[in-house]
Design a protein around this motif. Structure first.
Motif, PDB file in Angstrom:
ATOM      1  N   VAL A 151       0.840  -1.198   0.000  1.00 22.94           N
ATOM      2  CA  VAL A 151       0.000   0.000   0.000  1.00 22.94           C
ATOM      3  C   VAL A 151       0.874   1.246   0.000  1.00 22.94           C
ATOM      4  O   VAL A 151       1.830   1.339   0.776  1.00 22.94           O
ATOM      5  N   ASP A 187      -5.041  -8.168   3.569  1.00 27.63           N
ATOM      6  CA  ASP A 187      -6.292  -7.740   2.935  1.00 27.63           C
ATOM      7  C   ASP A 187      -7.390  -8.762   3.168  1.00 27.63           C
ATOM      8  O   ASP A 187      -7.276  -9.916   2.749  1.00 27.63           O
ATOM      9  N   ALA A 222      -9.389  -6.199  -1.978  1.00 28.16           N
ATOM     10  CA  ALA A 222      -8.995  -5.008  -2.741  1.00 28.16           C
ATOM     11  C   ALA A 222      -8.091  -5.408  -3.897  1.00 28.16           C
ATOM     12  O   ALA A 222      -7.323  -6.366  -3.798  1.00 28.16           O
ATOM     13  N   GLU A 231      -6.829   0.228  -6.360  1.00 25.24           N
ATOM     14  CA  GLU A 231      -7.963   0.711  -5.562  1.00 25.24           C
ATOM     15  C   GLU A 231      -7.484   1.527  -4.355  1.00 25.24           C
ATOM     16  O   GLU A 231      -6.426   1.269  -3.790  1.00 25.24           O
ATOM     17  N   LYS A 232      -8.315   2.522  -4.007  1.00 29.49           N
ATOM     18  CA  LYS A 232      -8.049   3.323  -2.809  1.00 29.49           C
ATOM     19  C   LYS A 232      -8.626   2.596  -1.609  1.00 29.49           C
ATOM     20  O   LYS A 232      -9.823   2.257  -1.602  1.00 29.49           O
ATOM     21  N   VAL A 233      -7.801   2.403  -0.601  1.00 36.57           N
ATOM     22  CA  VAL A 233      -8.252   1.603   0.541  1.00 36.57           C
ATOM     23  C   VAL A 233      -8.029   2.326   1.865  1.00 36.57           C
ATOM     24  O   VAL A 233      -7.179   3.210   1.977  1.00 36.57           O
ATOM     25  N   ILE A 252      -6.037  -3.866   5.513  1.00 40.00           N
ATOM     26  CA  ILE A 252      -7.005  -3.129   4.701  1.00 40.00           C
ATOM     27  C   ILE A 252      -8.377  -3.428   5.272  1.00 40.00           C
ATOM     28  O   ILE A 252      -8.786  -4.594   5.328  1.00 40.00           O
ATOM     29  N   ILE A 274     -12.687  -0.267   1.361  1.00 37.70           N
ATOM     30  CA  ILE A 274     -12.333   0.273   0.045  1.00 37.70           C
ATOM     31  C   ILE A 274     -13.082   1.585  -0.100  1.00 37.70           C
ATOM     32  O   ILE A 274     -14.296   1.652   0.158  1.00 37.70           O
ATOM     33  N   SER A 332     -16.978   4.570   2.616  1.00 36.95           N
ATOM     34  CA  SER A 332     -16.513   3.256   2.205  1.00 36.95           C
ATOM     35  C   SER A 332     -17.690   2.290   2.329  1.00 36.95           C
ATOM     36  O   SER A 332     -18.148   2.005   3.439  1.00 36.95           O
ATOM     37  N   LYS A 362     -16.570  -2.540   3.350  1.00 42.88           N
ATOM     38  CA  LYS A 362     -15.649  -2.388   4.482  1.00 42.88           C
ATOM     39  C   LYS A 362     -15.881  -3.496   5.498  1.00 42.88           C
ATOM     40  O   LYS A 362     -16.856  -4.248   5.408  1.00 42.88           O
TER      41      LYS A 362
END
Lengths: 89, 89, 89, 89, 89
Positions: free
Chosen positions: A27, A45, A49, A53-55, A78, A81, D12, D15
């Protein structure tokens, strides 16, 4: 927590048996969340994800709670998301 | 967790008796994982990593879980060896 | 853990009663272990380290384990003295 | 703890189910509290802080205590709103 | 732990009820203890430190032990006042 982008993953065959079955994602924190240094780290994770992707990542003892693995040597996970379309830099 | 390279080891004869039997490895984080500073630290090794190997390190309370030593004053542990051939810088 | 040099000690008469009896040593991390900043901190010493000695320090919750003082507000402890003659910079 | 300003929030949908119902606020630390870097992070909010408000944030395991959510993977929580009119930069 | 100087205090009326009754002091770390950045933070005070005094501060989970408040969302606590006349910069 911080927000980062998944930039890759990494494999480890010889590892603590408590880590078996986990995915190790690399990340990179957003620029605003790392003072521009974008110092990367490895997170477990459990959300699924994908690269790019933004996590949302929890660190420290929160990570073990995040991955439902209280006995695994994990310090980053993570846990969400970030929804698309949000302007988070 | 972060990925680093084992760059050496260190010995301590006068130490907490809870640390007896542990190997103290010096780990240098990868450049991308330390904002270029490559600030080294000492980690316990239970995987059997050698100098020059790329390793996955857990820090904080996760380290005690990683070394199966809940009563040892340990804040960093090598918990995996990164498989060869992966492009992690 | 990190390796540092004991550069002094400090006294506190008005303090938490859970800290009574502890020695507070000032530790300067090695250059390689602090990205050159050598940001000092205060650690409890249960090993009997002297000024000028290279020591192994555990931080975070590991420190309370290191000083056998689970109820003391301690976040850094000297847990070993590095054997002489080792080239650790 | 540190003092920061709420500069936004983030959503999010996918999640950890332990995070359902929480609000994720983006907090920018005050200049004096971040060595000028103002490295932002995400905190859970249980106080009802709004964008632009100065808030007190607890990090690490304290955050789970702060949000009354010991089982949520949370490492930062807004635990107070700084009273107006105070000169904190 | 680190040594810092109390440079002020801050008030929060709307806060976690577990924080009621606590004093929030702003602490500026000594130059040698913050790599020159002197990044300030907020600590709970149970010793009765005044502005201008040099204090010993515990951070992380140690802070809750330091303030005898295991259920308060606290990550930094003043646990001692450094005796006057000591040359700690």
């Amino acid at each position: 927590m911080i927000i980062g982008i998944v930039v890759g993953s990494v494999f480890s065959t010889r590892k603590s048996e408590k880590l078996v079955g986990n995915k190790f994602m690399i990340v990179r924190p957003l620029e605003t969340m790392s003072a521009g240094t974008q110092q990367e780290f490895v997170a477990i994770d459990i959300i699924g994800a994908g690269v790019g992707e933004k996590v949302l990542v929890a660190r420290g003892s929160a990570a073990r709670i995040g991955c439902d693995c209280p006995d695994a040597p994990v310090d980053a996970a993570i846990v969400g998301i970030i929804d698309e379309g949000q302007e988070v830099r």
